[in-house]
Design a protein around this motif. Structure first.
Motif, PDB file in Angstrom:
ATOM      1  N   PRO A  72      66.012  64.099 121.727  1.00  0.00           N
ATOM      2  CA  PRO A  72      65.711  63.335 120.513  1.00  0.00           C
ATOM      3  C   PRO A  72      64.341  62.672 120.536  1.00  0.00           C
ATOM      4  O   PRO A  72      63.780  62.397 121.603  1.00  0.00           O
ATOM      5  CB  PRO A  72      66.803  62.266 120.495  1.00  0.00           C
ATOM      6  CG  PRO A  72      67.152  62.074 121.940  1.00  0.00           C
ATOM      7  CD  PRO A  72      67.020  63.431 122.568  1.00  0.00           C
ATOM      8  N   ARG A  73      63.813  62.451 119.336  1.00  0.00           N
ATOM      9  CA  ARG A  73      62.625  61.609 119.181  1.00  0.00           C
ATOM     10  C   ARG A  73      63.067  60.244 118.676  1.00  0.00           C
ATOM     11  O   ARG A  73      64.140  60.098 118.079  1.00  0.00           O
ATOM     12  CB  ARG A  73      61.619  62.244 118.216  1.00  0.00           C
ATOM     13  CG  ARG A  73      62.152  62.501 116.822  1.00  0.00           C
ATOM     14  CD  ARG A  73      61.126  63.222 115.963  1.00  0.00           C
ATOM     15  NE  ARG A  73      61.676  63.610 114.672  1.00  0.00           N
ATOM     16  CZ  ARG A  73      61.670  62.835 113.587  1.00  0.00           C
ATOM     17  NH1 ARG A  73      61.129  61.628 113.647  1.00  0.00           N
ATOM     18  NH2 ARG A  73      62.179  63.273 112.454  1.00  0.00           N
ATOM     19  N   ARG A  74      62.226  59.246 118.917  1.00  0.00           N
ATOM     20  CA  ARG A  74      62.577  57.868 118.584  1.00  0.00           C
ATOM     21  C   ARG A  74      61.982  57.474 117.240  1.00  0.00           C
ATOM     22  O   ARG A  74      60.807  57.721 116.972  1.00  0.00           O
ATOM     23  CB  ARG A  74      62.056  56.915 119.656  1.00  0.00           C
ATOM     24  CG  ARG A  74      62.427  57.315 121.073  1.00  0.00           C
ATOM     25  CD  ARG A  74      61.766  56.391 122.083  1.00  0.00           C
ATOM     26  NE  ARG A  74      61.917  56.869 123.457  1.00  0.00           N
ATOM     27  CZ  ARG A  74      61.469  56.227 124.521  1.00  0.00           C
ATOM     28  NH1 ARG A  74      60.812  55.074 124.385  1.00  0.00           N
ATOM     29  NH2 ARG A  74      61.658  56.730 125.734  1.00  0.00           N
ATOM     30  N   VAL A  75      62.809  56.839 116.412  1.00  0.00           N
ATOM     31  CA  VAL A  75      62.326  56.282 115.156  1.00  0.00           C
ATOM     32  C   VAL A  75      62.958  54.908 114.983  1.00  0.00           C
ATOM     33  O   VAL A  75      63.990  54.606 115.580  1.00  0.00           O
ATOM     34  CB  VAL A  75      62.661  57.177 113.945  1.00  0.00           C
ATOM     35  CG1 VAL A  75      61.978  58.522 114.038  1.00  0.00           C
ATOM     36  CG2 VAL A  75      64.164  57.368 113.801  1.00  0.00           C
ATOM     37  N   GLY A  76      62.328  54.090 114.158  1.00  0.00           N
ATOM     38  CA  GLY A  76      62.867  52.753 113.925  1.00  0.00           C
ATOM     39  C   GLY A  76      62.504  52.241 112.553  1.00  0.00           C
ATOM     40  O   GLY A  76      61.796  52.903 111.783  1.00  0.00           O
ATOM     41  N   CYS A  77      62.999  51.060 112.247  1.00  0.00           N
ATOM     42  CA  CYS A  77      62.660  50.406 110.981  1.00  0.00           C
ATOM     43  C   CYS A  77      61.193  49.975 111.021  1.00  0.00           C
ATOM     44  O   CYS A  77      60.577  49.874 112.090  1.00  0.00           O
ATOM     45  CB  CYS A  77      63.551  49.184 110.755  1.00  0.00           C
ATOM     46  SG  CYS A  77      65.315  49.551 110.690  1.00  0.00           S
ATOM     47  N   LEU A  78      60.638  49.715 109.853  1.00  0.00           N
ATOM     48  CA  LEU A  78      59.265  49.220 109.782  1.00  0.00           C
ATOM     49  C   LEU A  78      59.151  47.898 110.534  1.00  0.00           C
ATOM     50  O   LEU A  78      60.064  47.082 110.509  1.00  0.00           O
ATOM     51  CB  LEU A  78      58.848  49.031 108.323  1.00  0.00           C
ATOM     52  CG  LEU A  78      58.712  50.307 107.492  1.00  0.00           C
ATOM     53  CD1 LEU A  78      58.369  49.962 106.058  1.00  0.00           C
ATOM     54  CD2 LEU A  78      57.642  51.216 108.076  1.00  0.00           C
ATOM     55  N   ALA A  79      58.050  47.692 111.201  1.00  0.00           N
ATOM     56  CA  ALA A  79      57.737  46.464 111.940  1.00  0.00           C
ATOM     57  C   ALA A  79      58.683  46.236 113.112  1.00  0.00           C
ATOM     58  O   ALA A  79      58.815  45.124 113.594  1.00  0.00           O
ATOM     59  CB  ALA A  79      57.760  45.236 111.010  1.00  0.00           C
ATOM     60  N   CYS A  80      59.317  47.298 113.611  1.00  0.00           N
ATOM     61  CA  CYS A  80      60.247  47.132 114.726  1.00  0.00           C
ATOM     62  C   CYS A  80      59.682  47.772 115.990  1.00  0.00           C
ATOM     63  O   CYS A  80      59.368  48.969 115.993  1.00  0.00           O
ATOM     64  CB  CYS A  80      61.601  47.751 114.396  1.00  0.00           C
ATOM     65  SG  CYS A  80      62.803  47.507 115.736  1.00  0.00           S
ATOM     66  N   PRO A  81      59.562  46.995 117.084  1.00  0.00           N
ATOM     67  CA  PRO A  81      59.073  47.560 118.344  1.00  0.00           C
ATOM     68  C   PRO A  81      60.170  48.236 119.157  1.00  0.00           C
ATOM     69  O   PRO A  81      59.906  48.717 120.259  1.00  0.00           O
ATOM     70  CB  PRO A  81      58.553  46.318 119.079  1.00  0.00           C
ATOM     71  CG  PRO A  81      59.446  45.211 118.599  1.00  0.00           C
ATOM     72  CD  PRO A  81      59.772  45.531 117.165  1.00  0.00           C
ATOM     73  N   VAL A  82      61.389  48.265 118.627  1.00  0.00           N
ATOM     74  CA  VAL A  82      62.512  48.883 119.338  1.00  0.00           C
ATOM     75  C   VAL A  82      63.035  50.048 118.490  1.00  0.00           C
ATOM     76  O   VAL A  82      63.917  49.879 117.649  1.00  0.00           O
ATOM     77  CB  VAL A  82      63.647  47.865 119.592  1.00  0.00           C
ATOM     78  CG1 VAL A  82      64.767  48.509 120.423  1.00  0.00           C
ATOM     79  CG2 VAL A  82      63.118  46.628 120.281  1.00  0.00           C
ATOM     80  N   PRO A  83      62.494  51.246 118.669  1.00  0.00           N
ATOM     81  CA  PRO A  83      62.906  52.395 117.849  1.00  0.00           C
ATOM     82  C   PRO A  83      64.279  52.903 118.290  1.00  0.00           C
ATOM     83  O   PRO A  83      64.406  53.880 119.027  1.00  0.00           O
ATOM     84  CB  PRO A  83      61.804  53.421 118.110  1.00  0.00           C
ATOM     85  CG  PRO A  83      61.321  53.101 119.486  1.00  0.00           C
ATOM     86  CD  PRO A  83      61.449  51.611 119.648  1.00  0.00           C
ATOM     87  N   CYS A  84      65.348  52.234 117.812  1.00  0.00           N
ATOM     88  CA  CYS A  84      66.676  52.505 118.353  1.00  0.00           C
ATOM     89  C   CYS A  84      67.379  53.683 117.683  1.00  0.00           C
ATOM     90  O   CYS A  84      68.437  54.106 118.142  1.00  0.00           O
ATOM     91  CB  CYS A  84      67.548  51.255 118.279  1.00  0.00           C
ATOM     92  SG  CYS A  84      67.956  50.706 116.615  1.00  0.00           S
ATOM     93  N   ALA A  85      66.844  54.218 116.586  1.00  0.00           N
ATOM     94  CA  ALA A  85      67.426  55.420 115.992  1.00  0.00           C
ATOM     95  C   ALA A  85      66.869  56.645 116.714  1.00  0.00           C
ATOM     96  O   ALA A  85      65.685  56.700 117.053  1.00  0.00           O
ATOM     97  CB  ALA A  85      67.109  55.490 114.506  1.00  0.00           C
ATOM     98  N   LYS A  86      67.730  57.623 116.941  1.00  0.00           N
ATOM     99  CA  LYS A  86      67.340  58.834 117.661  1.00  0.00           C
ATOM    100  C   LYS A  86      67.604  60.050 116.783  1.00  0.00           C
ATOM    101  O   LYS A  86      68.727  60.249 116.303  1.00  0.00           O
ATOM    102  CB  LYS A  86      68.129  58.966 118.971  1.00  0.00           C
ATOM    103  CG  LYS A  86      68.063  57.715 119.846  1.00  0.00           C
ATOM    104  CD  LYS A  86      66.640  57.324 120.206  1.00  0.00           C
ATOM    105  CE  LYS A  86      66.582  55.950 120.851  1.00  0.00           C
ATOM    106  NZ  LYS A  86      65.214  55.431 120.923  1.00  0.00           N
ATOM    107  N   ILE A  87      66.569  60.857 116.592  1.00  0.00           N
ATOM    108  CA  ILE A  87      66.661  62.044 115.753  1.00  0.00           C
ATOM    109  C   ILE A  87      66.614  63.281 116.639  1.00  0.00           C
ATOM    110  O   ILE A  87      65.676  63.476 117.423  1.00  0.00           O
ATOM    111  CB  ILE A  87      65.513  62.094 114.722  1.00  0.00           C
ATOM    112  CG1 ILE A  87      65.471  60.798 113.906  1.00  0.00           C
ATOM    113  CG2 ILE A  87      65.675  63.302 113.803  1.00  0.00           C
ATOM    114  CD1 ILE A  87      66.693  60.524 113.089  1.00  0.00           C
ATOM    115  N   ALA A  88      67.634  64.128 116.539  1.00  0.00           N
ATOM    116  CA  ALA A  88      67.718  65.337 117.354  1.00  0.00           C
ATOM    117  C   ALA A  88      66.613  66.310 116.978  1.00  0.00           C
ATOM    118  O   ALA A  88      65.985  66.199 115.914  1.00  0.00           O
ATOM    119  CB  ALA A  88      69.084  65.991 117.172  1.00  0.00           C
ATOM    120  N   HIS A  89      66.392  67.310 117.843  1.00  0.00           N
ATOM    121  CA  HIS A  89      65.337  68.294 117.603  1.00  0.00           C
ATOM    122  C   HIS A  89      65.562  69.080 116.315  1.00  0.00           C
ATOM    123  O   HIS A  89      64.621  69.618 115.729  1.00  0.00           O
ATOM    124  CB  HIS A  89      65.239  69.253 118.785  1.00  0.00           C
ATOM    125  CG  HIS A  89      66.541  69.931 119.120  1.00  0.00           C
ATOM    126  ND1 HIS A  89      67.077  70.958 118.383  1.00  0.00           N
ATOM    127  CD2 HIS A  89      67.416  69.693 120.136  1.00  0.00           C
ATOM    128  CE1 HIS A  89      68.233  71.343 118.910  1.00  0.00           C
ATOM    129  NE2 HIS A  89      68.462  70.598 119.985  1.00  0.00           N
TER     130      HIS A  89
END
Length: 583
Positions: free
Chosen positions: A278-295
């Motif tokens: 997975p790659r990491r994504v997060g909400c705007l202005a968030c330093p903790v990209p806790c959502a994970k998007i599969a390939h």
């Protein structure tokens, strides 16, 4: 200089047509927003049925939205829940908060009912209602792609169209499904989607001060093992907690009949990472990209969906958990509650649920077919209809998430008294009892837990009125966010003042639920947790919860909150939400 807070856009859906009114924010400082603003917009009509045209549906951003404040890129969607009958708010990530702020709005309140399936589009604070019968009942990615809207899109899918109480509002491109049945609140207003876009700059009273205060939070986040550590949320998402809950014998397994899952290592966050890169994504202005998007573009499940689509339904295939989470997002179905309903069904009937059976039943739940129609009403309604109400693992009809309450007494109390229903995020007791932050406590004791839960509820109600992600509570506190709010609004605020406002938010929610008939009888846990022990660990037992100790802790919580012994607002508590927010 003082930054002017966004206004509130009130929208009434015909007949005869769309009516809008823009009113000033009730607090010149712009606080509270988010959860606090939503409850105050709903409170006067909290006695109405969820599908009454006059029942408000609220979208609310916090006063820090769009201002680069860390972990403040979230908004709140709130109404009375068709599933729980409580006042219910759900935090939405993505771009909703910043698009509202750039539209010059603190929030949007929607009443009425459109004449036919419609979409509400809000651009720079101006609303347009667009008939869209061609989108009604489509899967949520199809709606998103057909609209090609430049801002954020909230939409519902087949589950809402079929009347499922477990229907979810789906947010953003990656498809975050909001819990609590609020998709049916959309359907009650004949809304297929709400889209928001804004192009205006977000005012900040003191940018230099904001920069310094922001750095204080970022340092604390960077030092938090849970948020930014090598095995924390930034790397694995909240699914990182599955290893910890299983080691503590807190993993709900086979509909909470067990608390450890033998195949846990096959389905945990590292296993997902190996399978899906997975790659990491997060909400705007968030330093903790806790959502994970599969390939392949699918969003990987967080802790609640992962745990429930594996251990709770006794499934050892992580691919099924990912496929089921993606299917729920497509269909507009809450994956956590849907899995709980499936586990309840498996216990009552003895059916072993294969991966293909799980996916098939999820489709039937969303489309209202056969057994799926029964399950789509939620675990409580299903179990009651089968004559086995004790098999529903829910509080106030909201199915419990991925932490067994027998493993942590504060968590047990927080589930029971939560105004939202069975939710650990209302007090985040797992911070103290599982992650040992900010203050470690004995997880098998009720001593001191009533005050801990009440104080944590107040702090989180304030944070979610900013609206900050509750996970920041694992690193920072209101002491760090008060200077940020002061810098953004130009109005001096202290942590103590924020705590008092958080207390008023909880009091208002209690008031709303009391008007809907809730009392101490609803501030309780399923009987199983008081009569059956959990699965023991290698060197410790997980006993059933002591009923008398639980009731004593709940009584202490009521005293701290100023509630009656029946859990109802006392005279002083009833005055706390009034008058509306002022400086």
């Amino acid at each position: 200089m003082r930054a002017k807070p966004g206004a509130i856009l009130r929208v009434h859906l015909g007949p005869p047509g769309l009516k809008t009114e823009t009113v000033p924010h009730p607090s010149p400082s712009g606080f509270p927003g988010g959860r606090g603003l939503a409850v105050m917009e709903i409170l006067s009509r909290a006695h109405l049925p969820f599908d009454d045209p006059d029942m408000p549906l609220c979208l609310a951003a916090g006063p820090l939205a769009g201002a680069t404040a860390p972990l403040c890129g979230r908004a709140v969607v709130a109404s009375v829940s068709p599933l729980t009958n409580t006042l219910l708010d759900a935090q939405a990530g993505g771009r909703l908060a910043v698009e509202l702020a750039r539209s010059g709005l603190s929030g949007v309140t929607i009443t009425g009912r459109a004449a036919g399936p419609s979409g509400l589009e809000i651009v720079d604070g101006r609303a347009t209602l667009r008939p869209c019968p061609d989108l009604a009942g489509l899967c949520t990615p199809e709606i998103f792609s057909r609209l090609a809207f430049p801002g954020e899109v909230l939409r519902v899918g087949p589950a809402a169209a079929s009347g499922a109480a477990l229907s979810a509002i789906v947010v953003g491109r990656r498809g975050e499904a909001l819990r609590g049945g609020l998709g049916l609140s959309f359907a009650a207003k004949n809304l297929v989607y709400v889209a928001v876009s804004g192009t205006n700059p977000v005012p900040v009273a003191d940018p230099a001060r904001l920069g310094h205060a922001r750095e204080d939070v970022l340092r604390l986040v960077a030092a938090s093992p849970a948020l930014a550590g090598g095995h924390g949320f930034a790397r694995f998402g909240t699914a990182a907690l599955l290893d910890l809950t299983d080691s503590l014998c807190m993993t709900p397994t086979r509909n909470f009949r067990d608390t450890r899952f033998a195949a846990e290592k096959m389905v945990n966050a590292p296993a997902l990472a190996r399978l899906f890169s997975p790659r990491r994504v997060g909400c705007l202005a968030c330093p903790v990209p806790c959502a994970k998007i599969a390939h392949d573009g699918r969003m990987l499940p967080g802790i609640d969906a992962l745990s429930h689509l594996t251990a709770l339904v006794d499934n050892a295939d992580p691919r099924l958990a990912v496929a089921a989470t993606a299917l729920c997002a497509d269909l507009g179905l809450d994956p956590v509650s849907a899995a709980s309903a499936l586990a309840c069904h498996a216990e009552i009937t003895g059916e072993a649920l294969s991966p293909s059976r799980i996916l098939g039943l999820l489709g039937d739940m969303a489309h209202g077919r056969g057994l799926g129609r029964e399950l789509a009403g939620g675990a409580v309604a299903y179990a009651r209809g089968r004559g086995r109400p004790e098999a529903a693992m829910a509080v106030k009809s909201l199915e419990l998430p991925a932490f067994d309450p027998r493993g942590a007494c504060g968590l047990a109390l927080s589930y029971a008294v939560s105004t939202r229903g069975g939710c650990y995020l209302r007090a985040l007791a797992i911070g103290h009892e599982v992650l040992r932050k900010p203050v470690a406590t004995d997880r098998f004791e009720f001593a001191g837990k009533a005050r801990m839960v009440a104080q944590s509820e107040n702090a989180l109600a304030a944070l979610e009125s900013l609206a900050a992600c509750p996970l920041v509570f694992l690193a920072a506190s209101l002491e760090e966010y008060a200077p940020i709010l002061s810098a953004v609004t130009g109005v001096e605020t202290t942590a103590g003042e924020l705590l008092r406002i958080g207390e008023r938010v909880v009091a208002a929610e209690r008031m709303a639920n009391a008007r809907r008939g809730f009392s101490a009888a609803d501030d309780d846990l399923p009987t199983r947790f008081f009569t059956e022990p959990g699965t023991p660990g290698e060197d410790f037992a997980v006993p059933a919860i002591d009923r008398q100790a639980f009731l004593a802790a709940r009584a202490a919580y009521y005293r701290i909150r100023g509630l009656t012994p029946d859990g109802l607002p006392g005279a002083e508590t009833a005055r706390k939400p009034e008058p509306p927010w002022t400086d």
